[in-house]
Scaffold this motif. Structure first.
Motif: not given
Length: 411
Positions: A220-248
């Motif tokens: 697989l090759q993904f070649e995509l463009c984001a018309e507007t990219l907002m960056t930050a000085t530090k990454p967004i913190e990971a979501v707390k907790g563990k989620y369960e689910g099934e792949i369709p």
């Protein structure tokens, strides 16, 4: 003798012409300067003999130029980028047949309705006065009605009468409307957030991302463009907790359906910013949806689930490109999750999503999975146009801007 009109004034053009004719016959007088220089032993030469370049006589040769026309490279096994194993290339104009379900299989993600808890709490606590709503409404009017651009808009078709041609309309192009609207909404968020937050954000236009992955022996090759990219000085913190689910389960359809397959490609992974930059962490991407360019292969309109799947695929591509830049092209289990917020709009309808990349090991449906948080589509307004020569804005939805403000403030 013929009588002529009496001339009361001298014709200046005729006078200058005759004057130059007379002055041109004058002969330069000998001033004696040459004789005085010869007495002092200084040779006097004709200026033409000094200034004239003395070139040796050479024979002229005929130059023969080769044909410089660019010849087309044959699209076969002789192409330098030819590979025996084909690759499925997903671009900006592609649409997934099964929508979000197919995107979940491709990215090995589970779907979670709603936003993470920290964003939900920010939205519930947010209190914005009426002046903010007024500024947002003015931003909508400025981008959809009051801009000075006038271009020919795409043709309007009536499904019941496909052969009937309606008169062409002129106005603000849809791409300009979307860009103006996003820029003005971001500006309103900056005014509310203050310098403490805006100083940690950077905005870039038309950022390109490339990711090469292997899933169940399919390249697989993904070649995509984001018309507007907002960056930050530090990454967004990971979501707390563990989620369960099934792949369709897409059986009998394969997860690569409607994704073009080619033998000529250049596998690469690229992130538009260097990791050494202080503000290179992806924060939020803004995606434009243009129904004139994004279409199904069979010609049917893009459905809601297909609209939302495009948002998921772009968020996954941005997070994967960043992961490969930080941890190498062969990384599978990420040492630390990468969170990317994604907002897609066609200028009126908005779709908000949060993607957390936990793994790039995409084979099968067991093991670690990625998370995709999102809500149904939200309309910023119902109508913004001219009626009887007057600009109107109807059906303004204040919740849409509140979601955007919560995304901007999240860290």
């Amino acid at each position: 003798m013929r009588f002529t009109n009496k001339l009361c004034a001298q014709h200046l053009g005729w006078m200058f012409k005759k004057h130059w004719l007379i002055q041109g016959k004058r002969v330069a007088r000998d001033t004696g300067a040459a004789a005085e220089l010869e007495k002092l032993g200084i040779a006097v030469c004709d200026p033409k003999d000094v200034l004239k370049e003395q070139r040796p006589k050479t024979e002229h040769k005929m130059l023969v130029f080769e044909d410089q026309r660019v010849t087309e490279i044959p699209q076969d096994a002789t192409h330098p980028d030819w590979h025996s194993k084909p690759c499925h290339i997903f671009g900006d104009s592609n649409v997934l047949l099964e929508g979000v379900a197919q995107a979940q299989v491709l990215t090995k993600s589970i779907e979670i309705e709603g936003f993470p808890k920290n964003i939900e709490e920010t939205i519930n606590k947010m209190q914005l006065n009426s002046n903010v709503d007024k500024n947002v409404q003015n931003s909508i009017m400025l981008s959809h009605v009051f801009d000075a651009e006038q271009v020919k808009l795409p043709k309007i078709k009536i499904p019941e009468r496909p052969a009937f041609n309606l008169p062409r309309e002129y106005g603000i192009s849809y791409s300009r409307r979307r860009r103006l609207l996003i820029n003005k909404l971001i500006f309103e968020c900056e005014k509310l957030s203050g310098n403490s937050v805006t100083s940690r954000r950077q905005i870039f236009d038309n950022a390109n991302f490339n990711v090469n992955l292997l899933k169940d022996d399919d390249l697989l090759q993904f070649e995509l463009c984001a018309e507007t990219l907002m960056t930050a000085t530090k990454p967004i913190e990971a979501v707390k907790g563990k989620y369960e689910g099934e792949i369709p389960d897409l059986y009998p359809i394969k997860h690569t359906i409607t994704i073009p397959k080619r033998n000529i490609y250049a596998p690469k992974n690229s992130y538009p910013l260097r990791s050494a930059l202080s503000c290179s962490h992806p924060h939020t991407i803004f995606i434009h949806f243009d129904k004139e360019n994004v279409k199904n292969l069979h010609g049917t309109p893009v459905s809601t689930t297909q609209f939302q799947s495009r948002n998921l695929m772009k968020a996954f591509t941005v997070a994967s490109a960043r992961a490969k830049q930080l941890y190498g092209d062969s990384v599978e289990q990420l040492p630390k999750p990468i969170v990317v917020q994604s907002i897609q709009t066609d200028g009126k309808t908005f779709h908000f999503g949060v993607f957390q990349l936990n793994t790039l090991q995409l084979n099968g449906s067991d093991g670690t999975k990625n998370y995709w948080f999102h809500l149904p589509n939200v309309d910023l307004f119902s109508e913004c146009t001219y009626k009887v020569g007057r600009p109107i804005l109807e059906g303004y939805n204040k919740d849409c801007f509140r979601y955007l403000k919560a995304f901007y403030s999240n860290c």
